[in-house]
Design a protein around this motif. Structure first.
Motif, PDB file in Angstrom:
ATOM      1  N   GLN A   1      10.520   4.791   0.039  1.00 14.77           N
ATOM      2  CA  GLN A   1       9.919   5.763   0.948  1.00 14.77           C
ATOM      3  C   GLN A   1       8.395   5.658   0.891  1.00 14.77           C
ATOM      4  O   GLN A   1       7.815   5.662  -0.190  1.00 14.77           O
ATOM      5  CB  GLN A   1      10.354   7.179   0.546  1.00 14.77           C
ATOM      6  N   PRO A   2       7.729   5.518   2.018  1.00 16.81           N
ATOM      7  CA  PRO A   2       6.273   5.441   1.994  1.00 16.81           C
ATOM      8  C   PRO A   2       5.658   6.800   1.675  1.00 16.81           C
ATOM      9  O   PRO A   2       6.277   7.851   1.869  1.00 16.81           O
ATOM     10  CB  PRO A   2       5.933   5.003   3.412  1.00 16.81           C
TER      11      PRO A   2
ATOM     12  N   THR B   1      -3.777   9.159  -7.349  1.00 16.72           N
ATOM     13  CA  THR B   1      -2.831   9.912  -8.179  1.00 16.72           C
ATOM     14  C   THR B   1      -1.378   9.616  -7.826  1.00 16.72           C
ATOM     15  O   THR B   1      -0.470  10.188  -8.418  1.00 16.72           O
ATOM     16  CB  THR B   1      -3.069  11.425  -8.034  1.00 16.72           C
ATOM     17  N   ARG B   2      -1.162   8.776  -6.809  1.00 14.80           N
ATOM     18  CA  ARG B   2       0.199   8.460  -6.383  1.00 14.80           C
ATOM     19  C   ARG B   2       0.551   7.035  -6.785  1.00 14.80           C
ATOM     20  O   ARG B   2      -0.339   6.196  -6.967  1.00 14.80           O
ATOM     21  CB  ARG B   2       0.314   8.563  -4.852  1.00 14.80           C
ATOM     22  N   PRO B   3       1.836   6.727  -6.868  1.00 17.40           N
ATOM     23  CA  PRO B   3       2.220   5.339  -7.142  1.00 17.40           C
ATOM     24  C   PRO B   3       1.853   4.441  -5.969  1.00 17.40           C
ATOM     25  O   PRO B   3       1.760   4.899  -4.830  1.00 17.40           O
ATOM     26  CB  PRO B   3       3.742   5.423  -7.319  1.00 17.40           C
ATOM     27  N   LEU B   4       1.661   3.176  -6.304  1.00 19.69           N
ATOM     28  CA  LEU B   4       1.268   2.232  -5.257  1.00 19.69           C
ATOM     29  C   LEU B   4       2.374   2.120  -4.213  1.00 19.69           C
ATOM     30  O   LEU B   4       3.556   2.123  -4.530  1.00 19.69           O
ATOM     31  CB  LEU B   4       1.009   0.847  -5.865  1.00 19.69           C
ATOM     32  N   GLY B   5       1.983   2.036  -2.987  1.00 23.79           N
ATOM     33  CA  GLY B   5       2.971   1.901  -1.921  1.00 23.79           C
ATOM     34  C   GLY B   5       2.321   2.108  -0.577  1.00 23.79           C
ATOM     35  O   GLY B   5       1.130   2.369  -0.466  1.00 23.79           O
ATOM     36  N   GLU B   6       3.144   1.951   0.437  1.00 17.93           N
ATOM     37  CA  GLU B   6       2.657   2.104   1.797  1.00 17.93           C
ATOM     38  C   GLU B   6       2.308   3.571   2.066  1.00 17.93           C
ATOM     39  O   GLU B   6       3.039   4.468   1.652  1.00 17.93           O
ATOM     40  CB  GLU B   6       3.757   1.646   2.757  1.00 17.93           C
ATOM     41  N   VAL B   7       1.205   3.793   2.744  1.00 16.48           N
ATOM     42  CA  VAL B   7       0.785   5.160   3.057  1.00 16.48           C
ATOM     43  C   VAL B   7       0.839   5.357   4.570  1.00 16.48           C
ATOM     44  O   VAL B   7       0.231   4.610   5.335  1.00 16.48           O
ATOM     45  CB  VAL B   7      -0.652   5.434   2.550  1.00 16.48           C
TER      46      VAL B   7
ATOM     47  N   ALA C   1      -9.384   4.395   8.852  1.00 17.92           N
ATOM     48  CA  ALA C   1      -9.506   2.942   9.051  1.00 17.92           C
ATOM     49  C   ALA C   1     -10.492   2.343   8.069  1.00 17.92           C
ATOM     50  O   ALA C   1     -10.287   1.241   7.557  1.00 17.92           O
ATOM     51  CB  ALA C   1      -9.938   2.654  10.493  1.00 17.92           C
ATOM     52  N   GLN C   2     -11.570   3.072   7.791  1.00 18.90           N
ATOM     53  CA  GLN C   2     -12.566   2.577   6.838  1.00 18.90           C
ATOM     54  C   GLN C   2     -11.976   2.430   5.443  1.00 18.90           C
ATOM     55  O   GLN C   2     -12.299   1.499   4.705  1.00 18.90           O
ATOM     56  CB  GLN C   2     -13.751   3.547   6.791  1.00 18.90           C
ATOM     57  N   ILE C   3     -11.115   3.369   5.085  1.00 18.05           N
ATOM     58  CA  ILE C   3     -10.499   3.315   3.754  1.00 18.05           C
ATOM     59  C   ILE C   3      -9.507   2.161   3.669  1.00 18.05           C
ATOM     60  O   ILE C   3      -9.247   1.625   2.589  1.00 18.05           O
ATOM     61  CB  ILE C   3      -9.797   4.666   3.455  1.00 18.05           C
ATOM     62  N   GLY C   4      -8.970   1.771   4.818  1.00 13.25           N
ATOM     63  CA  GLY C   4      -7.996   0.689   4.831  1.00 13.25           C
ATOM     64  C   GLY C   4      -6.605   1.163   5.195  1.00 13.25           C
ATOM     65  O   GLY C   4      -5.647   0.397   5.093  1.00 13.25           O
ATOM     66  N   LEU C   5      -6.497   2.411   5.620  1.00 11.30           N
ATOM     67  CA  LEU C   5      -5.197   2.939   6.052  1.00 11.30           C
ATOM     68  C   LEU C   5      -5.014   2.566   7.519  1.00 11.30           C
ATOM     69  O   LEU C   5      -5.791   2.985   8.380  1.00 11.30           O
ATOM     70  CB  LEU C   5      -5.159   4.460   5.878  1.00 11.30           C
ATOM     71  N   THR C   6      -4.025   1.744   7.765  1.00  7.78           N
ATOM     72  CA  THR C   6      -3.844   1.241   9.123  1.00  7.78           C
ATOM     73  C   THR C   6      -2.704   1.930   9.862  1.00  7.78           C
ATOM     74  O   THR C   6      -2.654   1.892  11.084  1.00  7.78           O
ATOM     75  CB  THR C   6      -3.566  -0.271   9.094  1.00  7.78           C
TER      76      THR C   6
END
Lengths: 146, 161
Positions: free
Chosen positions: B69-70, B113-119, B142-147
């Motif tokens: 689950q993302p 603070t969360r496990p690595l994974g799709e956001v 977008a700047q942070i890298g969340l697409t």
């Protein structure tokens, strides 16, 4: 007897109008183009944002401008006003590939930054209902006031 | 004698060309007007940028998503009066709202603070929110890298696939 050509000087007061016509023609073309652009695009004040991507291919553009006299949003596509109710049908007619569940042409939304989100959300909903899977929100870079 | 005859055949225009070359004034006039035209066009049609948002059908779930689950990040764009000025603020997952200047750091802290994974990000503005604020939040993501960013609408909320 051979007659010689007589070169008379140009009569005083006769103007050469060729440069004048050149410049006037260019000015007419200039005002025609600026007038068309002003109608279509410049009335939309785009939001500013940093971190956006450069717009290489424009694709299909939806303009959502603020009609200041009526205080309402005004939707147009390719220079023609379209009602919000007819947006789904217009998009499906313009992009027939949507009926196959794919979107090949990018669609950009140029919405005025002075609008409230409540005016923009129905347009986004209609785009999704038409079958679009992605939408570009057009901005200008920070520092450029449009 | 022959050179006098040839001199007599010249007219005023030929003499002018011989001494001064072609008349450049009309060409310079037109070139200057064209130059102004392109400068004005560039000012009107400046470079445009975009942030890409996805519009999936509501309830559409891809196969294979059930196992991993993302992470879902809910950003509520609000209006708040601070020091007598009505400004846009953002509440992250129903926590107290932060300003746009603090948003980038707050999102990064939340992700750390969360496990690595799709956001998956859902931007969910209130009706009175400014469209410019919504685009600004989108650009910060977008700047942070969340697409994978979706926009909430009144009829239904959307998330990225």
């Amino acid at each position: 007897m051979r007659l010689r050509t007589l070169h008379l000087p140009a009569p005083a007061g006769k103007l050469n109008v060729t440069p004048l016509i050149d410049v006037v023609m260019v000015l007419i073309v200039f005002y025609l183009m600026v007038g068309k652009l002003a109608n279509d695009q410049s009335r939309v004040q785009l939001p500013t944002a940093s971190g956006a991507q450069a717009q290489a291919e424009k694709g299909l553009i939806l303009n959502l401008s603020l009609d200041e006299s009526a205080g309402q949003a005004r939707l147009s596509m390719e220079g023609a006003d379209i009602p919000l109710d007819g947006l789904v049908e217009t998009l499906r007619a313009r992009l027939p590939e949507l009926q196959r569940g794919v979107q090949q042409t990018p669609v950009s939304l140029r919405a005025d930054r002075r609008l409230e989100y409540s005016s923009v959300a129905p347009v986004i909903s209609a785009c999704r209902d038409a079958g679009l899977v992605s939408l570009r929100l057009v901005t200008v870079s920070e520092g450029a006031s449009r | 004698m022959s050179h006098l005859r040839s001199f007599r055949k010249r007219n005023a225009a030929a003499l002018y060309d011989a001494h001064h070359g072609p008349n450049m004034t009309p060409m310079v006039d037109v070139v200057m007007v064209i130059l102004i035209f392109f400068m004005a066009s560039a000012a009107i049609l400046g470079p445009e940028w975009f942030v890409a948002t996805r519009l999936p059908k509501a309830g559409a779930v891809r196969e294979g998503q059930s196992e991993s689950q993302p992470l879902k990040l809910h950003l509520r764009v609000l209006r708040e009066s601070r020091n007598g000025v009505d400004i846009g603020v953002v509440s992250i997952n129903a926590e107290p709202a932060v300003s746009f200047d603090e948003l980038s750091g707050a999102i990064k802290a939340w992700i750390r603070t969360r496990p690595l994974g799709e956001v998956l990000v859902l931007i969910d503005p209130i009706e009175q929110a400014s469209y410019e604020d919504v685009v600004r939040v989108h650009a910060i993501c977008a700047q942070i890298g969340l697409t994978k960013v979706g926009l909430g609408t009144q009829s239904q909320l959307t998330t990225s696939p």
